[in-house]
Design an enzyme around this catalytic site. Structure first.
Site, PDB file in Angstrom:
ATOM      1  N   LEU A  51      89.765  67.962  13.068  1.00  0.00           N
ATOM      2  CA  LEU A  51      88.641  67.094  12.719  1.00  0.00           C
ATOM      3  C   LEU A  51      88.634  65.945  13.712  1.00  0.00           C
ATOM      4  O   LEU A  51      89.705  65.453  14.100  1.00  0.00           O
ATOM      5  CB  LEU A  51      88.789  66.540  11.296  1.00  0.00           C
ATOM      6  CG  LEU A  51      88.645  67.527  10.140  1.00  0.00           C
ATOM      7  CD1 LEU A  51      88.919  66.826   8.807  1.00  0.00           C
ATOM      8  CD2 LEU A  51      87.271  68.158  10.131  1.00  0.00           C
ATOM      9  N   ASP A  52      87.460  65.516  14.125  1.00  0.00           N
ATOM     10  CA  ASP A  52      87.353  64.378  15.033  1.00  0.00           C
ATOM     11  C   ASP A  52      88.054  63.159  14.433  1.00  0.00           C
ATOM     12  O   ASP A  52      88.170  63.026  13.219  1.00  0.00           O
ATOM     13  CB  ASP A  52      85.885  64.024  15.281  1.00  0.00           C
ATOM     14  CG  ASP A  52      85.137  65.106  16.039  1.00  0.00           C
ATOM     15  OD1 ASP A  52      85.781  66.016  16.584  1.00  0.00           O
ATOM     16  OD2 ASP A  52      83.895  65.026  16.073  1.00  0.00           O
ATOM     17  N   ARG A  53      88.486  62.262  15.288  1.00  0.00           N
ATOM     18  CA  ARG A  53      89.195  61.057  14.863  1.00  0.00           C
ATOM     19  C   ARG A  53      88.441  60.306  13.768  1.00  0.00           C
ATOM     20  O   ARG A  53      89.019  59.885  12.785  1.00  0.00           O
ATOM     21  CB  ARG A  53      89.427  60.119  16.047  1.00  0.00           C
ATOM     22  CG  ARG A  53      90.154  58.834  15.659  1.00  0.00           C
ATOM     23  CD  ARG A  53      90.088  57.766  16.745  1.00  0.00           C
ATOM     24  NE  ARG A  53      90.786  58.140  17.940  1.00  0.00           N
ATOM     25  CZ  ARG A  53      91.907  57.557  18.344  1.00  0.00           C
ATOM     26  NH1 ARG A  53      92.457  56.586  17.654  1.00  0.00           N
ATOM     27  NH2 ARG A  53      92.473  57.934  19.466  1.00  0.00           N
ATOM     28  N   ARG A 156      78.135  66.870  15.226  1.00  0.00           N
ATOM     29  CA  ARG A 156      77.557  65.621  15.721  1.00  0.00           C
ATOM     30  C   ARG A 156      76.535  65.875  16.832  1.00  0.00           C
ATOM     31  O   ARG A 156      75.429  65.344  16.819  1.00  0.00           O
ATOM     32  CB  ARG A 156      78.695  64.722  16.232  1.00  0.00           C
ATOM     33  CG  ARG A 156      78.309  63.358  16.669  1.00  0.00           C
ATOM     34  CD  ARG A 156      79.485  62.513  17.152  1.00  0.00           C
ATOM     35  NE  ARG A 156      80.802  62.864  16.674  1.00  0.00           N
ATOM     36  CZ  ARG A 156      81.312  62.515  15.483  1.00  0.00           C
ATOM     37  NH1 ARG A 156      80.593  61.796  14.662  1.00  0.00           N
ATOM     38  NH2 ARG A 156      82.528  62.865  15.147  1.00  0.00           N
TER      39      ARG A 156
END
Length: 166
Positions: A51-53, A156
């Site tokens: 998962l992205d930061r 995103r």
């Protein structure tokens, strides 16, 4: 710090908070893999997905290589599904399937849509609107995203390209 939802001898399901890296990188910032190495008391951590930061959510992590192989195979075969909830700008009124070619600049970690199949990778997802609302007078839609592919920053970038940034 880690909120554990399930754990057995094969895998662990944890809640990754926003701001925590899934795995280490050049900054040396705290990351999930290192925290799990301490939790497991050994070096092996089978990170199946990331998962992205800035993204929070549940993550399934293998504790053994055999479990990692089986989870990866399930992901590749499509029997393991990844679903994400996100608020997007604008009103999304009906389910949509989005397919784009995404290219990643490894130096800047920036991902964008390209029209050239030779410059990127096919990326597909479905977007299912669940609810609508307003934030500071702007229309929003709560969307459930189901990934068919798993590309870096996929949700995103594709949502922004379709006119519905997160």
């Amino acid at each position: 710090m880690l909120k554990i939802h399930f754990e057995d001898s094969h895998l662990i399901v944890i809640s990754k908070p926003a701001g925590l890296l899934s795995q280490g990188e050049h900054t040396g910032d705290e990351n999930l893999v290192d925290l799990l190495r301490v939790h497991f008391g050994r070096n092996y951590v089978g990170l199946i997905h990331r998962l992205d930061r800035n993204t929070s959510g549940l993550m399934v992590v293998a504790k053994r290589t055999k479990a990692a192989q089986r989870l990866t195979q399930s992901l590749q075969e499509g029997s393991l599904h990844r679903r994400y909830l996100a608020w997007v700008h604008g009103h999304l009124h009906s389910p949509q399937a989005w397919t784009h070619i995404l290219k990643k600049n490894e130096k800047t970690n920036q991902v964008s849509v390209t029209q050239s199949p030779s410059q990127g990778k096919k990326s597909s997802l479905t977007a299912q609107p669940l609810a609508h609302g307003l934030w500071k007078g702007h229309p929003l839609t709560l969307v459930e995203f189901t990934l068919e592919t798993g590309r870096s920053h996929q949700i995103r970038v594709q949502a922004a390209f379709e006119g519905h940034p997160l």
